[in-house]
Design an enzyme around this catalytic site. Structure first.
Site, PDB file in Angstrom:
ATOM      1  CG  HIS A 181      -1.744  -1.043   1.544  1.00  0.00           C
ATOM      2  ND1 HIS A 181      -1.333  -2.154   2.218  1.00  0.00           N
ATOM      3  CD2 HIS A 181      -3.061  -1.228   1.272  1.00  0.00           C
ATOM      4  CE1 HIS A 181      -2.350  -2.996   2.342  1.00  0.00           C
ATOM      5  NE2 HIS A 181      -3.418  -2.454   1.776  1.00  0.00           N
ATOM      6  CG  ASP A 212      -3.213  -9.786   2.791  1.00  0.00           C
ATOM      7  OD1 ASP A 212      -2.681  -9.312   3.807  1.00  0.00           O
ATOM      8  OD2 ASP A 212      -4.201  -9.264   2.234  1.00  0.00           O
ATOM      9  CG  ASP A 271      -5.190 -11.291   7.425  1.00  0.00           C
ATOM     10  OD1 ASP A 271      -6.006 -11.828   6.656  1.00  0.00           O
ATOM     11  OD2 ASP A 271      -5.055 -10.048   7.491  1.00  0.00           O
ATOM     12  CD  GLU A 285      -6.995 -11.686   2.269  1.00  0.00           C
ATOM     13  OE1 GLU A 285      -6.560 -10.781   1.531  1.00  0.00           O
ATOM     14  OE2 GLU A 285      -7.089 -11.565   3.504  1.00  0.00           O
ATOM     15  CG  ASP A 331       1.823  -0.891   3.348  1.00  0.00           C
ATOM     16  OD1 ASP A 331       1.088  -0.442   4.241  1.00  0.00           O
ATOM     17  OD2 ASP A 331       1.481  -1.787   2.538  1.00  0.00           O
ATOM     18  CG  ASP A 338      -9.236 -10.888   7.159  1.00  0.00           C
ATOM     19  OD1 ASP A 338      -8.910 -12.028   6.792  1.00  0.00           O
ATOM     20  OD2 ASP A 338      -9.014  -9.868   6.487  1.00  0.00           O
ATOM     21  CG  ASP A 367      -4.157 -10.927  -1.121  1.00  0.00           C
ATOM     22  OD1 ASP A 367      -3.251 -10.892  -1.992  1.00  0.00           O
ATOM     23  OD2 ASP A 367      -4.576  -9.904  -0.547  1.00  0.00           O
TER      24      ASP A 367
HETATM   25  C1  XLS Z   1      -7.680  -6.726   4.046  1.00  0.00           C
HETATM   26  C2  XLS Z   1      -7.128  -6.918   2.713  1.00  0.00           C
HETATM   27  C3  XLS Z   1      -5.966  -6.003   2.338  1.00  0.00           C
HETATM   28  C4  XLS Z   1      -5.779  -5.999   0.854  1.00  0.00           C
HETATM   29  C5  XLS Z   1      -4.995  -4.855   0.312  1.00  0.00           C
HETATM   30  O1  XLS Z   1      -8.429  -7.536   4.565  1.00  0.00           O
HETATM   31  O2  XLS Z   1      -6.777  -8.264   2.567  1.00  0.00           O
HETATM   32  O3  XLS Z   1      -4.809  -6.343   3.032  1.00  0.00           O
HETATM   33  O4  XLS Z   1      -5.169  -7.189   0.427  1.00  0.00           O
HETATM   34  O5  XLS Z   1      -5.558  -3.637   0.625  1.00  0.00           O
HETATM   35 NI    NI Z   2      -5.741  -9.099   0.944  1.00  0.00          NI
HETATM   36 NI    NI Z   3      -7.661  -9.604   4.165  1.00  0.00          NI
END
Ligand code: XLS
Ligand code: NI
Ligand code: NI
Length: 437
Positions: free
Chosen positions: A102, A340, A310, A269, A105, A308, A297
């Site tokens: 981003h 991600d 992750d 994702e 970032d 989420d 992702d």
């Molecule tokens: C958030 C998203 C983010 C996107 C990019 O949940 O996964 O990280 O991949 O903005």
């Molecule tokens: Ni993402």
């Molecule tokens: Ni995400």
């Protein structure tokens, strides 16, 4: 020579499943050919700048737990350069070829637009050199139009035009940075594009605005010579109660409604799929059917938690089922596999981020090998094809080709004998998958 941040860790190598070295790949062998392509060509593994070099592990109950060596300088430009040094060292040591970011970032956002633009230009010049020295490439860039409080009511879908314009300015700069760094793709993830309450929301107007905004961004980038693909990243909720890019099917419908389907594809994702009450396999299959399976992702959710999380991929079953769709649709349209994913708040050793990415890459590699064997050596594809064989010839074929009318179906049914039951053989299909895992 810049400072070494990940001290004592060498380049991660493939050592095979017999190795007990925790800092080695067991299944990801970049040069190994599977289904006609090397693993590294199949995957194009990418590191997510935000999780690996910005995410310090804070949660709603406490501050960060990571003590990033590159995050010490009070000068934002110096801090950004240190972070870039750490990032490129890490990506090189992992042996990956790509990263994703981003805008903010890369460098801390300035106090106004012009200052932010200046900062971005400075860090982009610096990263250009790092790219040239390392051969590392940019899989995609994106704009963070969700963290700054100005976007609390949305970015492209904000009810106030001045905020929409501010988001447009930010996306223009993020596109400039992506293009300057030879980004292969550009992502839109609409974290705040949705609503908290429909009572104060004109959904129809907001959707029109979102489409208008995406069209303008696409036209701008094309005019600058950007030939890559734009991706929409579906997510059903979080931070909003409802996000407009809910899932693959919703995003595809939206893109088609507004004539954006030629330039845009999807970035799917895993944890967003499960939040939408779908499997990853389902989301990929929907995108593949529309020719819009653009990028992935990679992460995973937690089956007991609803958000989420992750986490890094480690579910072989889930990933094998996803790789079946991946191989059958002949890979991704322009994208790659971006991790991600973030290490847990209490994973505070320098090695942990390596273990996480090694595990993720090995999960995908193992799943790819397994899926390839299922497709090439088992009865899986043939069994599924056979379920549809009545459409391969005769009246079934006529139906598929649009040659029949409803009355024809009536006549065919009238002349047919009692129809016998045909098993869907779900348990057999499941056993075949497990046999090859
Ligand atoms: C958030 C998203 C983010 C996107 C990019 O949940 O996964 O990280 O991949 O903005
Ligand atoms: Ni993402
Ligand atoms: Ni995400």
């Amino acid at each position: 020579m810049s400072k070494e941040y990940y001290k004592g860790i060498d380049k991660i190598k493939f050592e095979g499943p017999g190795s007990d070295n925790p800092l080695a790949f067991k299944y990801y062998d970049p040069e190994k050919v599977v289904a006609g392509k090397t693993m590294k060509e199949h995957f194009k593994f990418a590191i997510a700048y935000w999780h690996s070099f910005c995410g310090v592990g804070s949660d709603p109950f406490g501050p960060g737990t990571q003590n990033f060596e590159w995050d010490k300088s009070p000068d934002p430009v110096q801090a950004a350069k240190d972070k870039a040094d750490a990032a490129f060292e890490f990506i090189s040591k992992m042996g990956f070829e790509y990263f994703c970011f981003h805008d903010y970032d890369l460098i801390k956002e300035g106090s106004n637009l012009i200052e932010s633009e200046k900062r971005l230009n400075t860090i982009v010049e610096y990263i250009k050199e790092k790219k040239a020295d390392s051969g590392i490439k940019l899989l995609w860039g994106t704009a963070n139009c969700f963290s700054n409080p100005r976007y609390m009511n949305g970015a492209a879908t904000n009810p106030n035009f001045n905020i929409v314009a501010r988001a447009g300015a930010q996306v223009k700069l993020a596109l400039d940075a992506t293009i300057a760094l030879n980004g292969e793709n550009y992502v839109f993830w609409g974290g705040r594009e949705g609503y908290m309450s429909l009572l104060n929301t004109d959904m129809g107007r907001e959707l029109d605005h979102m489409a208008q905004f995406l069209t303008m961004a696409k036209d701008y980038a094309r005019a600058q010579g950007f030939t890559g693909t734009f991706f929409i990243e579906p997510k059903p909720m979080e931070p909003m109660k409802h996000q407009y890019d809910f899932d693959s099917a919703t995003a595809i419908g939206f893109l088609k409604e507004y004539g954006l389907e030629k330039d845009f594809k999807l970035n799917i994702e895993v944890n967003h799929a499960t939040l939408a009450q779908h499997t990853m396999q389902h989301e990929l299959a929907v995108a593949a059917k529309a020719g819009m399976l653009g990028s992935i992702d990679a992460n995973r959710g937690d089956y007991q938690n609803g958000w989420d999380t992750d986490q890094f991929p480690n579910n072989i079953q889930e990933t094998t089922e996803a790789m079946l769709v991946f191989l059958e649709s002949r890979g991704l349209r322009g994208g790659g596999i971006n991790f991600d994913a973030k290490i847990r708040r209490n994973s505070t050793d320098i090695e942990d981020i390596f273990y996480a990415h090694i595990g993720g890459a090995d999960t995908f590699a193992r799943a790819l090998i397994t899926a390839d064997k299922i497709i090439s050596s088992s009865s899986y594809s043939e069994l599924r094809r056979k379920r549809y064989q009545t459409f391969d010839s005769g009246k079934g074929k006529d139906f598929e080709n649009g040659k029949l009318e409803l009355n024809d179906l009536y006549n065919i049914a009238k002349d047919s004998n009692e129809i016998s039951l045909e098993s869907g053989k779900q348990e057999l299909f499941e056993n075949i998958i497990n046999q090859y895992i």
